[in-house]
Scaffold this motif. Structure first.
Motif, PDB file in Angstrom:
ATOM      1  N   VAL A  25       0.850  -1.195   0.000  1.00  0.00           N
ATOM      2  CA  VAL A  25       0.000   0.000   0.000  1.00  0.00           C
ATOM      3  C   VAL A  25       0.881   1.239   0.000  1.00  0.00           C
ATOM      4  CG1 VAL A  25      -1.775   1.285   1.243  1.00  0.00           C
ATOM      5  CG2 VAL A  25      -1.798  -1.211   1.280  1.00  0.00           C
ATOM      6  N   GLN A  26       0.612   2.128  -0.946  1.00  0.00           N
ATOM      7  CA  GLN A  26       1.329   3.397  -1.007  1.00  0.00           C
ATOM      8  C   GLN A  26       0.320   4.530  -0.930  1.00  0.00           C
ATOM      9  OE1 GLN A  26       3.607   3.482  -4.607  1.00  0.00           O
ATOM     10  NE2 GLN A  26       5.066   1.959  -3.893  1.00  0.00           N
ATOM     11  N   ILE A  27       0.579   5.477  -0.041  1.00  0.00           N
ATOM     12  CA  ILE A  27      -0.290   6.644   0.096  1.00  0.00           C
ATOM     13  C   ILE A  27       0.542   7.870  -0.251  1.00  0.00           C
ATOM     14  CG2 ILE A  27      -1.724   8.004   1.633  1.00  0.00           C
ATOM     15  CD1 ILE A  27      -2.050   5.438   3.332  1.00  0.00           C
ATOM     16  N   ARG A  28       0.065   8.612  -1.237  1.00  0.00           N
ATOM     17  CA  ARG A  28       0.795   9.805  -1.673  1.00  0.00           C
ATOM     18  C   ARG A  28      -0.092  11.028  -1.524  1.00  0.00           C
ATOM     19  NH1 ARG A  28       3.020   6.562  -6.640  1.00  0.00           N
ATOM     20  NH2 ARG A  28       4.757   5.554  -5.599  1.00  0.00           N
ATOM     21  N   THR A  29       0.497  12.097  -1.022  1.00  0.00           N
ATOM     22  CA  THR A  29      -0.242  13.348  -0.885  1.00  0.00           C
ATOM     23  C   THR A  29       0.376  14.384  -1.817  1.00  0.00           C
ATOM     24  OG1 THR A  29       1.148  14.041   0.957  1.00  0.00           O
ATOM     25  CG2 THR A  29      -0.881  12.868   1.502  1.00  0.00           C
ATOM     26  N   VAL A  30      -0.484  15.190  -2.423  1.00  0.00           N
ATOM     27  CA  VAL A  30      -0.043  16.197  -3.380  1.00  0.00           C
ATOM     28  C   VAL A  30      -0.489  17.574  -2.885  1.00  0.00           C
ATOM     29  CG1 VAL A  30      -0.162  16.954  -5.784  1.00  0.00           C
ATOM     30  CG2 VAL A  30      -0.265  14.507  -5.240  1.00  0.00           C
ATOM     31  N   LYS A  85      -9.373  -3.415   4.561  1.00  0.00           N
ATOM     32  CA  LYS A  85     -10.662  -4.093   4.419  1.00  0.00           C
ATOM     33  C   LYS A  85     -10.877  -4.631   3.019  1.00  0.00           C
ATOM     34  CE  LYS A  85     -13.081  -1.550   8.023  1.00  0.00           C
ATOM     35  NZ  LYS A  85     -14.175  -0.647   8.339  1.00  0.00           N
ATOM     36  N   LEU A  86     -10.106  -4.151   2.034  1.00  0.00           N
ATOM     37  CA  LEU A  86     -10.246  -4.656   0.668  1.00  0.00           C
ATOM     38  C   LEU A  86      -9.990  -6.154   0.581  1.00  0.00           C
ATOM     39  CD1 LEU A  86      -8.632  -1.961  -1.639  1.00  0.00           C
ATOM     40  CD2 LEU A  86     -11.018  -2.667  -1.557  1.00  0.00           C
ATOM     41  N   ARG A  87      -9.168  -6.646   1.472  1.00  0.00           N
ATOM     42  CA  ARG A  87      -8.856  -8.090   1.458  1.00  0.00           C
ATOM     43  C   ARG A  87     -10.098  -8.958   1.630  1.00  0.00           C
ATOM     44  NH1 ARG A  87      -3.048  -9.201   3.393  1.00  0.00           N
ATOM     45  NH2 ARG A  87      -2.126  -7.127   3.356  1.00  0.00           N
ATOM     46  N   THR A  88     -11.117  -8.424   2.267  1.00  0.00           N
ATOM     47  CA  THR A  88     -12.339  -9.209   2.452  1.00  0.00           C
ATOM     48  C   THR A  88     -13.122  -9.346   1.149  1.00  0.00           C
ATOM     49  OG1 THR A  88     -13.640  -7.277   3.100  1.00  0.00           O
ATOM     50  CG2 THR A  88     -12.559  -8.511   4.863  1.00  0.00           C
ATOM     51  N   PHE A  89     -12.874  -8.463   0.195  1.00  0.00           N
ATOM     52  CA  PHE A  89     -13.608  -8.497  -1.064  1.00  0.00           C
ATOM     53  C   PHE A  89     -12.843  -9.176  -2.187  1.00  0.00           C
ATOM     54  CE2 PHE A  89     -15.010  -4.669   1.230  1.00  0.00           C
ATOM     55  CZ  PHE A  89     -16.324  -5.034   1.440  1.00  0.00           C
ATOM     56  N   ILE A 144      -2.580  -7.358  -5.296  1.00  0.00           N
ATOM     57  CA  ILE A 144      -1.119  -7.232  -5.313  1.00  0.00           C
ATOM     58  C   ILE A 144      -0.695  -5.947  -4.613  1.00  0.00           C
ATOM     59  CG2 ILE A 144       0.909  -6.997  -6.790  1.00  0.00           C
ATOM     60  CD1 ILE A 144      -0.734  -8.569  -8.921  1.00  0.00           C
ATOM     61  N   SER A 145      -1.297  -4.828  -5.046  1.00  0.00           N
ATOM     62  CA  SER A 145      -0.921  -3.546  -4.443  1.00  0.00           C
ATOM     63  C   SER A 145      -2.051  -2.537  -4.589  1.00  0.00           C
ATOM     64  CB  SER A 145       0.355  -2.995  -5.091  1.00  0.00           C
ATOM     65  OG  SER A 145       0.108  -2.655  -6.432  1.00  0.00           O
ATOM     66  N   ALA A 146      -1.940  -1.478  -3.801  1.00  0.00           N
ATOM     67  CA  ALA A 146      -2.908  -0.389  -3.854  1.00  0.00           C
ATOM     68  C   ALA A 146      -2.155   0.928  -3.748  1.00  0.00           C
ATOM     69  CB  ALA A 146      -3.913  -0.510  -2.722  1.00  0.00           C
ATOM     70  N   GLU A 147      -2.587   1.897  -4.552  1.00  0.00           N
ATOM     71  CA  GLU A 147      -2.016   3.236  -4.498  1.00  0.00           C
ATOM     72  C   GLU A 147      -3.133   4.217  -4.210  1.00  0.00           C
ATOM     73  OE1 GLU A 147      -0.069   4.096  -8.163  1.00  0.00           O
ATOM     74  OE2 GLU A 147       1.309   2.423  -7.999  1.00  0.00           O
ATOM     75  N   VAL A 148      -2.912   5.091  -3.246  1.00  0.00           N
ATOM     76  CA  VAL A 148      -3.900   6.105  -2.887  1.00  0.00           C
ATOM     77  C   VAL A 148      -3.252   7.469  -3.089  1.00  0.00           C
ATOM     78  CG1 VAL A 148      -5.348   7.039  -1.059  1.00  0.00           C
ATOM     79  CG2 VAL A 148      -4.953   4.568  -1.189  1.00  0.00           C
ATOM     80  N   LYS A 207      -5.998   3.328  -6.857  1.00  0.00           N
ATOM     81  CA  LYS A 207      -5.676   2.345  -7.889  1.00  0.00           C
ATOM     82  C   LYS A 207      -5.363   1.037  -7.177  1.00  0.00           C
ATOM     83  CE  LYS A 207      -3.489   5.707 -10.926  1.00  0.00           C
ATOM     84  NZ  LYS A 207      -2.224   6.120 -11.565  1.00  0.00           N
ATOM     85  N   VAL A 208      -6.003  -0.034  -7.620  1.00  0.00           N
ATOM     86  CA  VAL A 208      -5.779  -1.349  -7.021  1.00  0.00           C
ATOM     87  C   VAL A 208      -5.407  -2.319  -8.131  1.00  0.00           C
ATOM     88  CG1 VAL A 208      -6.840  -3.269  -5.771  1.00  0.00           C
ATOM     89  CG2 VAL A 208      -7.345  -0.927  -5.107  1.00  0.00           C
ATOM     90  N   TYR A 209      -4.341  -3.070  -7.896  1.00  0.00           N
ATOM     91  CA  TYR A 209      -3.858  -4.020  -8.886  1.00  0.00           C
ATOM     92  C   TYR A 209      -4.079  -5.444  -8.395  1.00  0.00           C
ATOM     93  CZ  TYR A 209      -1.578   0.171 -10.598  1.00  0.00           C
ATOM     94  OH  TYR A 209      -1.340   1.444 -11.055  1.00  0.00           O
ATOM     95  N   VAL A 210      -4.703  -6.250  -9.259  1.00  0.00           N
ATOM     96  CA  VAL A 210      -4.883  -7.677  -9.025  1.00  0.00           C
ATOM     97  C   VAL A 210      -4.350  -8.385 -10.270  1.00  0.00           C
ATOM     98  CG1 VAL A 210      -6.867  -7.387  -7.493  1.00  0.00           C
ATOM     99  CG2 VAL A 210      -7.241  -7.663  -9.937  1.00  0.00           C
ATOM    100  N   PRO A 211      -4.108  -9.677 -10.201  1.00  0.00           N
ATOM    101  CA  PRO A 211      -3.600 -10.366 -11.392  1.00  0.00           C
ATOM    102  C   PRO A 211      -4.533 -10.168 -12.594  1.00  0.00           C
ATOM    103  CG  PRO A 211      -3.405 -11.778  -9.493  1.00  0.00           C
ATOM    104  CD  PRO A 211      -4.182 -10.577  -9.052  1.00  0.00           C
ATOM    105  N   LYS A 212      -3.973  -9.729 -13.699  1.00  0.00           N
ATOM    106  CA  LYS A 212      -4.668  -9.540 -14.973  1.00  0.00           C
ATOM    107  C   LYS A 212      -5.726  -8.440 -14.964  1.00  0.00           C
ATOM    108  CE  LYS A 212      -4.024 -14.340 -16.315  1.00  0.00           C
ATOM    109  NZ  LYS A 212      -4.678 -15.570 -16.745  1.00  0.00           N
ATOM    110  N   HIS A 213      -5.750  -7.597 -13.952  1.00  0.00           N
ATOM    111  CA  HIS A 213      -6.756  -6.541 -13.908  1.00  0.00           C
ATOM    112  C   HIS A 213      -6.315  -5.433 -12.941  1.00  0.00           C
ATOM    113  CE1 HIS A 213     -10.773  -5.206 -14.978  1.00  0.00           C
ATOM    114  NE2 HIS A 213     -10.959  -4.837 -13.737  1.00  0.00           N
TER     115      HIS A 213
END
Length: 100
Positions: free
Chosen positions: A3-8, A26-30, A35-39, A58-64
């Motif tokens: 998980v990466q959180i970036r502020t601008v 909580k995304l893990r329950t769904f 693989i990763s998440a960027e906020v 942005k959330v990355y899962v295999p092939k999507h």
């Protein structure tokens, strides 16, 4: 999950970062193969007096990958709206995948 959180254009306080991290976990329950998440938390309309708070996830899962963006007057509200949209996307995609 990475998980990466970036502020601008601002520095986030610990309360906001804890709120974002708790929700992202909580995304893990769904979806169990995230693989990763960027906020990205941004101040929009920076040159004007009115500054809308924008949250992008942005959330990355295999092939999507999933992407959502919302803006409102607070970062918490923007992030929560974006998170709810993301959960709906993940659920819809998972249901499509199970049907096929």
């Amino acid at each position: 999950m990475n998980v990466q959180i970036r502020t601008v254009h601002f520095d986030a306080d610990s309360k906001l970062l804890e709120h974002v991290n708790a929700k992202i976990e909580k995304l893990r329950t769904f979806h169990d193969k995230i693989i990763s998440a960027e906020v990205y938390l941004k101040l929009d309309n920076f040159s004007q007096q009115v500054r809308d708070k924008v949250a992008e996830i942005k959330v990355y899962v295999p092939k999507h990958s999933y992407f959502v963006k919302h803006q409102s007057k607070t970062f918490e509200q923007s992030f929560d709206l974006a998170f709810d949209s993301l959960v709906n996307q993940v659920k819809r995609q998972k249901e499509k995948h199970l049907v096929h």
